[in-house]
Design a protein around this motif. Structure first.
Motif, short mmCIF file in Angstrom:
data_model
loop_
_atom_site.label_atom_id
_atom_site.label_comp_id
_atom_site.label_asym_id
_atom_site.label_seq_id
_atom_site.Cartn_x
_atom_site.Cartn_y
_atom_site.Cartn_z
N ARG A 122 0.80 -1.22 0.00
CA ARG A 122 0.00 0.00 0.00
C ARG A 122 0.84 1.28 0.00
O ARG A 122 0.36 2.36 0.34
CB ARG A 122 -0.95 0.02 1.20
N THR A 123 2.10 1.18 -0.41
CA THR A 123 2.99 2.34 -0.40
C THR A 123 3.57 2.55 -1.79
O THR A 123 4.00 1.61 -2.45
CB THR A 123 4.14 2.15 0.61
N VAL A 124 3.56 3.82 -2.23
CA VAL A 124 4.10 4.18 -3.55
C VAL A 124 5.04 5.35 -3.38
O VAL A 124 4.71 6.35 -2.71
CB VAL A 124 2.97 4.56 -4.53
N THR A 125 6.20 5.25 -3.97
CA THR A 125 7.15 6.36 -4.00
C THR A 125 7.15 6.97 -5.39
O THR A 125 7.29 6.25 -6.39
CB THR A 125 8.57 5.89 -3.64
N VAL A 126 7.00 8.29 -5.46
CA VAL A 126 6.98 9.00 -6.74
C VAL A 126 8.28 9.79 -6.86
O VAL A 126 8.59 10.62 -5.99
CB VAL A 126 5.78 9.96 -6.84
N THR A 127 9.03 9.53 -7.93
CA THR A 127 10.27 10.26 -8.19
C THR A 127 10.04 11.21 -9.36
O THR A 127 9.72 10.77 -10.47
CB THR A 127 11.42 9.30 -8.52
N ARG A 128 10.19 12.50 -9.10
CA ARG A 128 9.97 13.51 -10.15
C ARG A 128 11.20 13.62 -11.04
O ARG A 128 12.28 13.14 -10.70
CB ARG A 128 9.66 14.86 -9.50
N ASP A 129 11.03 14.30 -12.16
CA ASP A 129 12.15 14.49 -13.09
C ASP A 129 13.31 15.25 -12.45
O ASP A 129 14.47 15.05 -12.83
CB ASP A 129 11.67 15.25 -14.34
N ASP A 130 12.99 16.12 -11.49
CA ASP A 130 14.06 16.88 -10.83
C ASP A 130 14.74 16.10 -9.72
O ASP A 130 15.62 16.63 -9.03
CB ASP A 130 13.52 18.21 -10.30
N GLY A 131 14.36 14.84 -9.55
CA GLY A 131 14.97 14.00 -8.54
C GLY A 131 14.26 14.01 -7.21
O GLY A 131 14.58 13.19 -6.32
N GLY A 132 13.32 14.92 -7.02
CA GLY A 132 12.57 14.95 -5.77
C GLY A 132 11.69 13.73 -5.60
O GLY A 132 11.25 13.14 -6.60
N THR A 159 6.39 10.14 -0.89
CA THR A 159 5.80 8.85 -0.56
C THR A 159 4.29 9.01 -0.38
O THR A 159 3.83 9.90 0.34
CB THR A 159 6.42 8.27 0.72
N LEU A 160 3.55 8.13 -1.05
CA LEU A 160 2.09 8.11 -0.95
C LEU A 160 1.67 6.79 -0.30
O LEU A 160 2.32 5.75 -0.50
CB LEU A 160 1.44 8.22 -2.33
N THR A 161 0.57 6.84 0.44
CA THR A 161 0.05 5.65 1.12
C THR A 161 -1.40 5.45 0.74
O THR A 161 -2.18 6.40 0.73
CB THR A 161 0.18 5.79 2.64
N ALA A 162 -1.77 4.20 0.43
CA ALA A 162 -3.14 3.87 0.05
C ALA A 162 -3.86 3.20 1.22
O ALA A 162 -3.37 2.21 1.77
CB ALA A 162 -3.16 2.94 -1.15
N ARG A 163 -5.01 3.73 1.59
CA ARG A 163 -5.81 3.08 2.63
C ARG A 163 -6.36 1.75 2.14
O ARG A 163 -6.38 0.76 2.87
CB ARG A 163 -6.99 3.96 3.03
N HIS A 164 -6.83 1.75 0.88
CA HIS A 164 -7.54 0.58 0.38
C HIS A 164 -6.88 -0.12 -0.80
O HIS A 164 -6.85 -1.35 -0.84
CB HIS A 164 -8.97 0.97 0.01
N ALA A 165 -6.38 0.63 -1.77
CA ALA A 165 -5.93 -0.04 -3.00
C ALA A 165 -4.89 0.77 -3.76
O ALA A 165 -4.88 2.01 -3.70
CB ALA A 165 -7.13 -0.32 -3.91
N VAL A 166 -4.06 0.04 -4.48
CA VAL A 166 -3.18 0.59 -5.51
C VAL A 166 -3.55 -0.11 -6.81
O VAL A 166 -3.65 -1.34 -6.86
CB VAL A 166 -1.70 0.35 -5.20
N ALA A 167 -3.79 0.66 -7.86
CA ALA A 167 -4.16 0.11 -9.16
C ALA A 167 -3.05 0.40 -10.16
O ALA A 167 -2.69 1.56 -10.37
CB ALA A 167 -5.48 0.70 -9.65
N LEU A 168 -2.51 -0.64 -10.76
CA LEU A 168 -1.47 -0.51 -11.77
C LEU A 168 -2.12 -0.49 -13.15
O LEU A 168 -2.84 -1.42 -13.52
CB LEU A 168 -0.48 -1.67 -11.68
N ALA A 169 -1.87 0.56 -13.90
CA ALA A 169 -2.41 0.70 -15.26
C ALA A 169 -1.33 1.30 -16.14
O ALA A 169 -1.52 2.32 -16.79
CB ALA A 169 -3.66 1.58 -15.24
N THR A 170 -0.18 0.64 -16.16
CA THR A 170 1.01 1.19 -16.82
C THR A 170 1.20 0.69 -18.25
O THR A 170 2.17 1.07 -18.92
CB THR A 170 2.27 0.87 -15.99
N GLY A 171 0.31 -0.16 -18.74
CA GLY A 171 0.32 -0.53 -20.15
C GLY A 171 1.42 -1.49 -20.54
O GLY A 171 1.92 -2.27 -19.72
N SER A 172 1.80 -1.42 -21.80
CA SER A 172 2.79 -2.34 -22.36
C SER A 172 3.76 -1.60 -23.27
O SER A 172 3.52 -0.44 -23.63
CB SER A 172 2.10 -3.47 -23.13
N LYS A 173 4.83 -2.29 -23.62
CA LYS A 173 5.86 -1.72 -24.48
C LYS A 173 6.11 -2.65 -25.66
O LYS A 173 5.88 -3.85 -25.56
CB LYS A 173 7.17 -1.56 -23.69
#
Length: 485
Positions: free
Chosen positions: A128-138, A141-155
């Motif tokens: 339930r934890t997601v870390t977001v790294t911005r282009d500037d390197g910053g 950390t985000l926390t989900a009470r209920h769910a994380v949904a992955l919708a990142t597609g394909s290559k």
């Protein structure tokens, strides 16, 4: 509401969505409509592959090609089509539909539904934890009470053949965002992307050579690939099946590319576009932090919940679950998952039985797909071969599309064919395939018949308007019942 706002500031949400393409947007929208707080994370353009490099630009580019071809099939109109397409105008049309690759409008839409948008690379960092790294390197950390949904597609997947990287081949992205017409284009791959790209660039003035290891559109009824191959050949393309590329070389980065074939021959082209499969965009999502394999397709249940993860909190929607690599099917999964996430969050029971509100039953039984070739190829449900392999007793009904007068009025000498696959025991439709100009607009009626398990006897009462291409249904149903139309 004030408490919810404070938790947002602390990076705590009910749902965190990784990927802001159509699939991610749909699950976010559904969860927000149910009152959940939502964060959406996107590392590229909000709108995703579909909006900027796949469905939208390809169809914006293909429509002028198909429109001109359809005009040439109508006496009186064909005389007005006196020259080649204006490629510059076609590219400008594409640019309008992809909003010049500016995603600000779609970003505003995400914010407009009340979701928070985070730009950067999202990565799972434990349950339930997601870390977001911005282009500037910053980092945040985000926390989900209920769910994380992955919708990142394909290559896209490139074949492992010598010289492939140095040759810098096109993939679907180059095929839809390029604004120069190569004199000679080799298209490698006979699936949906390959045949659409061959149709597009041949129509824009390239001399296209299409190379396929098997028949074209191998997952559809055999006649679909045959008719599409015939259409490409008549348009001037060189279609070769049963051939494989064994090496690629491009010694001069600004010069032509040479493809070595398994029959010992060679093909020289100005560009080579490879449409040789897709892989899941899951290689850098932190799957290993929750016991999953990075880079793998993700196994899900009917609600989109990832299997093998404790706690019932991780969902995988769209391409990455490998059920159906189609935008509309991914959006369907997202709507279903959004409702399921909301129900689980509220402690409500799930309606996850066959055709329930929280079940993606259509993934197995009624997946529609359209390829915008010339002629178009459209299908839903099972092919005859697939139905028999699944253990059904089936019968098929085949008709040329020009059995319907509306088809002949739509295009002189209308080229096309239709097949129904019928369950002999239940007398309901298991699948349907149509090939011909404009048949994509016939598909939803077939989809409804498959999903609704409408008896063939009842379908005779679905009266088709005269004179339309859809009148083919009258003849198909009559043939299925052994009766006159």
């Amino acid at each position: 509401m004030s408490e919810a706002h404070e938790t947002h500031e602390n990076g705590v949400y009910d749902l965190i969505v990784l990927g802001a393409g159509p699939v991610g947007q749909n699950v976010a929208d559904r969860a927000r409509a149910a009152g959940l707080s939502v964060a959406v994370v996107e590392r590229e353009l909000v709108g995703g592959e579909c909006s900027y490099w796949a469905c939208v630009p390809s169809k914006a580019l293909l429509r002028p090609v198909i429109a001109a071809s359809e005009a040439r099939r109508v006496d009186g109109a064909r005389q007005a089509v006196t020259g080649p397409l204006d490629a510059e105008a076609v590219f400008a049309r594409r640019d309008r539909y992809v909003t010049e690759w500016d995603d600000s409008g779609q970003a505003l839409w995400v914010k407009g539904i009340g979701a928070d948008l985070y730009r950067g690379h999202g990565r799972i960092d434990g349950p339930r934890t997601v870390t977001v790294t911005r282009d500037d390197g910053g980092r945040q950390t985000l926390t989900a009470r209920h769910a994380v949904a992955l919708a990142t597609g394909s290559k896209p997947v490139l074949p492992d053949v010598p010289g492939i990287e140095e040759a810098r081949p096109w993939t679907n992205r180059h095929g839809t965002d390029s604004s120069a017409v190569p004199a000679r284009l080799a298209v490698v791959g006979g699936g949906g992307v390959g045949v659409e790209m061959a149709t597009l660039w041949q129509g824009l003035g390239s001399h296209v050579t299409l190379l396929a290891r098997r028949a074209l559109l191998p997952r559809m009824e055999p006649f679909a690939g045959e008719l599409v191959a015939q259409g490409l050949t008549e348009a001037g393309a060189d279609v070769r099946t049963g051939v494989r590329v064994t090496a690629v070389r491009r010694p001069d980065p600004a010069g032509p590319v040479t493809l070595t074939l398994d029959d010992g021959g060679e093909l020289e082209a100005d560009e080579a576009l490879f449409a040789t499969g897709r892989r899941p965009a899951t290689d850098d999502l932190g799957l290993d932090t929750v016991g999953l394999t990075p880079g793998a397709w993700l196994d899900v249940d009917t609600t989109g919940l990832v299997q093998g993860v404790d706690g019932d909190w991780l969902y995988a929607l769209g391409d990455i679950n490998h059920r159906a690599l189609l935008t509309h099917q991914g959006k369907y999964q997202a709507r279903t998952a959004g409702d399921a996430i909301a129900a689980r969050a509220a402690g409500r029971p799930l309606d996850d039985g066959p055709w329930g509100d929280h079940a993606t039953t259509a993934d197995q039984h009624a997946v529609p797909q359209v390829f915008f070739t010339d002629p178009e190829a459209a299908a839903v449900g099972l092919s005859a071969e697939q139905a028999e392999a699944a253990g059904h007793r089936v019968r098929t009904v085949d008709l040329d599309m020009n059995a319907a007068q509306g088809a002949n009025l739509f295009a002189d000498g209308y080229p096309g064919h239709a097949r129904l696959v019928i369950d002999s025991d239940r007398d309901v439709l298991l699948g349907a395939t149509f090939v011909g100009p404009g048949v994509g607009d016939l598909l939803h009626s077939a989809t409804i018949a498959v999903v609704g398990e409408v008896p063939i006897k009842r379908l005779r009462h679905a009266v088709a308007s005269f004179p339309t291409v859809s009148e083919i249904w009258v003849f198909l149903v009559a043939a299925a019942r052994g009766a006159g139309h």
